[in-house]
Every structure is written in C-alpha cells, then in structure tokens.
Write a protein that holds these residues in place. Sequence first.
Motif, mmCIF file in Angstrom:
data_model
loop_
_atom_site.group_PDB
_atom_site.id
_atom_site.type_symbol
_atom_site.label_atom_id
_atom_site.label_comp_id
_atom_site.label_asym_id
_atom_site.label_seq_id
_atom_site.Cartn_x
_atom_site.Cartn_y
_atom_site.Cartn_z
ATOM 1 N N UNK A 39 0.806 -1.215 0.000
ATOM 2 C CA UNK A 39 0.000 0.000 0.000
ATOM 3 C C UNK A 39 0.842 1.269 0.000
ATOM 4 N N UNK A 40 1.996 1.228 0.699
ATOM 5 C CA UNK A 40 2.849 2.408 0.752
ATOM 6 C C UNK A 40 3.399 2.744 -0.637
ATOM 7 N N UNK A 41 3.742 1.742 -1.413
ATOM 8 C CA UNK A 41 4.252 1.972 -2.768
ATOM 9 C C UNK A 41 3.192 2.618 -3.640
ATOM 10 N N UNK A 42 1.962 2.133 -3.554
ATOM 11 C CA UNK A 42 0.870 2.726 -4.337
ATOM 12 C C UNK A 42 0.656 4.174 -3.910
ATOM 13 N N UNK A 43 0.682 4.419 -2.601
ATOM 14 C CA UNK A 43 0.513 5.787 -2.119
ATOM 15 C C UNK A 43 1.622 6.694 -2.646
ATOM 16 N N UNK A 44 2.861 6.232 -2.624
ATOM 17 C CA UNK A 44 3.980 7.031 -3.131
ATOM 18 C C UNK A 44 3.861 7.259 -4.638
ATOM 19 N N UNK A 45 3.387 6.257 -5.373
ATOM 20 C CA UNK A 45 3.164 6.438 -6.818
ATOM 21 C C UNK A 45 2.108 7.506 -7.090
ATOM 22 N N UNK A 46 1.027 7.482 -6.317
ATOM 23 C CA UNK A 46 -0.032 8.469 -6.501
ATOM 24 C C UNK A 46 0.446 9.871 -6.139
ATOM 25 N N UNK A 47 1.223 10.002 -5.069
ATOM 26 C CA UNK A 47 1.766 11.306 -4.675
ATOM 27 C C UNK A 47 2.755 11.806 -5.729
ATOM 28 N N UNK A 48 3.601 10.921 -6.227
ATOM 29 C CA UNK A 48 4.565 11.311 -7.267
ATOM 30 C C UNK A 48 3.836 11.774 -8.529
ATOM 31 N N UNK A 49 2.763 11.087 -8.904
ATOM 32 C CA UNK A 49 1.978 11.503 -10.065
ATOM 33 C C UNK A 49 1.346 12.866 -9.851
ATOM 34 N N UNK A 50 0.858 13.123 -8.637
ATOM 35 C CA UNK A 50 0.243 14.414 -8.326
ATOM 36 C C UNK A 50 1.270 15.540 -8.402
ATOM 37 N N UNK A 51 2.447 15.317 -7.818
ATOM 38 C CA UNK A 51 3.497 16.339 -7.839
ATOM 39 C C UNK A 51 3.964 16.585 -9.281
ATOM 40 N N UNK A 52 4.155 15.521 -10.042
ATOM 41 C CA UNK A 52 4.575 15.680 -11.443
ATOM 42 C C UNK A 52 3.508 16.433 -12.239
ATOM 43 N N UNK A 53 2.244 16.152 -11.989
ATOM 44 C CA UNK A 53 1.169 16.864 -12.679
ATOM 45 C C UNK A 53 1.177 18.349 -12.362
ATOM 46 N N UNK A 54 1.411 18.686 -11.100
ATOM 47 C CA UNK A 54 1.481 20.101 -10.711
ATOM 48 C C UNK A 54 2.632 20.802 -11.424
ATOM 49 N N UNK A 55 3.787 20.149 -11.485
ATOM 50 C CA UNK A 55 4.957 20.739 -12.146
ATOM 51 C C UNK A 55 4.680 20.931 -13.640
ATOM 52 N N UNK A 56 4.093 19.952 -14.281
ATOM 53 C CA UNK A 56 3.815 20.046 -15.723
ATOM 54 C C UNK A 56 2.807 21.157 -16.010
ATOM 55 N N UNK A 57 1.753 21.241 -15.229
ATOM 56 C CA UNK A 57 0.743 22.282 -15.458
ATOM 57 C C UNK A 57 1.342 23.662 -15.216
ATOM 58 N N UNK A 58 2.184 23.786 -14.201
ATOM 59 C CA UNK A 58 2.821 25.077 -13.937
ATOM 60 C C UNK A 58 3.734 25.468 -15.098
ATOM 61 N N UNK A 59 4.495 24.527 -15.616
ATOM 62 C CA UNK A 59 5.399 24.802 -16.739
ATOM 63 C C UNK A 59 4.620 25.172 -17.997
ATOM 64 N N UNK A 60 3.537 24.447 -18.263
ATOM 65 C CA UNK A 60 2.725 24.739 -19.453
ATOM 66 C C UNK A 60 2.060 26.100 -19.317
ATOM 67 N N UNK A 61 1.601 26.429 -18.127
ATOM 68 C CA UNK A 61 0.986 27.736 -17.911
ATOM 69 C C UNK A 61 1.975 28.864 -18.093
ATOM 70 N N UNK A 62 3.184 28.681 -17.584
ATOM 71 C CA UNK A 62 4.226 29.698 -17.775
ATOM 72 C C UNK A 62 4.560 29.872 -19.250
ATOM 73 N N UNK A 63 4.670 28.749 -19.957
ATOM 74 C CA UNK A 63 5.001 28.821 -21.380
ATOM 75 C C UNK A 63 3.890 29.529 -22.165
ATOM 76 N N UNK A 64 2.647 29.223 -21.847
ATOM 77 C CA UNK A 64 1.527 29.868 -22.536
ATOM 78 C C UNK A 64 1.501 31.360 -22.239
#
Length: 187
Positions: free
Chosen positions: A47-72
């Motif tokens: 369960x801890x691995x799944x939780x870490x995968x979900x948190x990593x996906x959330x953090x990566x999504x935030x970084x990508x959206x922030x980068x795309x917003x800055x670029x736009x």
Amino acid sequence: MTTGMPTPQPSDRPRRSRLRTFLPLGIAVWLVLEIWLLTVVAGEAGGLTVFLLLVAGFVAGCVVIKRAGRRAFQSLNEALQRGGSPERGGGNGFLMLGGLLLLIPGLISDAVGLLLLIPPLQKALSRYTERTVDRKLRAATPGSFGDAFQQARIHRPDGKIVQGEVIRDDRNEPGDTSREQRPPLTR
C-alpha cells in the motif's frame, strides 16, 4: 389516464450521438480499471508503494501544469509585445491535459498523461485534432455554430472588415406610404 396528446414515436426523437451513448460507459469502465489496477499493484508491491506512486503523479502533474501555464503566458506576452496575435495552439493544450491526467489519482491516467508529455506524440495529436475540428466546422449544418463562425470571418474583397450595426426603424407614420413593408431577408 390519457391527456389527448399523442405519444412521440421513436422516429420523432432526435438520434442520440455515439459520444453521448458510450461516454458514460467508457468512464465507468475506466474507473473500474483504475481501482482494479491499484488493488493489484497494492497486493504485489504494498500500500505504501501505491501511495507514493499516486503522490509522485500528483506532484509531477502540478509541475507540468505550472510549466505549461508559464510557457503559454510567455508566448502570449511575446506576441502582444510584437503587436501580433498569439500562435494557435502552441502545444500547451496537450501538455496541460497530460498534467491534468497526472493529477488524477490512478495508474492508467498517469500512463496516458506521461504519453501526452512526449513532444512527437503531442504534435501528431495536435495535427489530427486541428484537421478534425476544421472538418467538423466545414460539415456543420447551416444555422449552427460552424455557420456562425464562418460568417464572422466575412471580409470585403479588398480585405477590409466592415464593422457596423443594423438600425431598424419600424415606426410607420400614419398616412406615410413611402415605406412599404417587406418580408425579412432570408438565404
């Protein structure tokens, strides 16, 4: 109890589009697959691995959206400083969609979100989407959104856009026969 109103026949109802028919089913299947895959991975890796995968996906999504917003925002700023209009698309749409899919908890949405971050795939999807939208706008029935979009781009032969408004004066003075009533213009 009858109301005297005829019941609509099946042929009287407008046909339901395929998208409206299958989209709810597709979303339900996607959610079931996400939950099933999370339970399978949790059973194998913990369960801890799944939780870490979900948190990593959330953090990566935030970084990508922030980068795309800055670029736009940066491309909009540059275009406004040049005095032109911003370039169409610019690839930020699929980058934002990839970030959004990374934000959504689930391993399938994370995989699709990561695929949307690959530049050649973004360009191919962008070209496909643009062709599809153009084709749908051209094939739109008269009186629809596509027709209104086409009318909004009407120019004079010399390339100038004529702006103006129509002012109707429907007041007929008593005894005034100089203006005759005409039916409205139609196509």
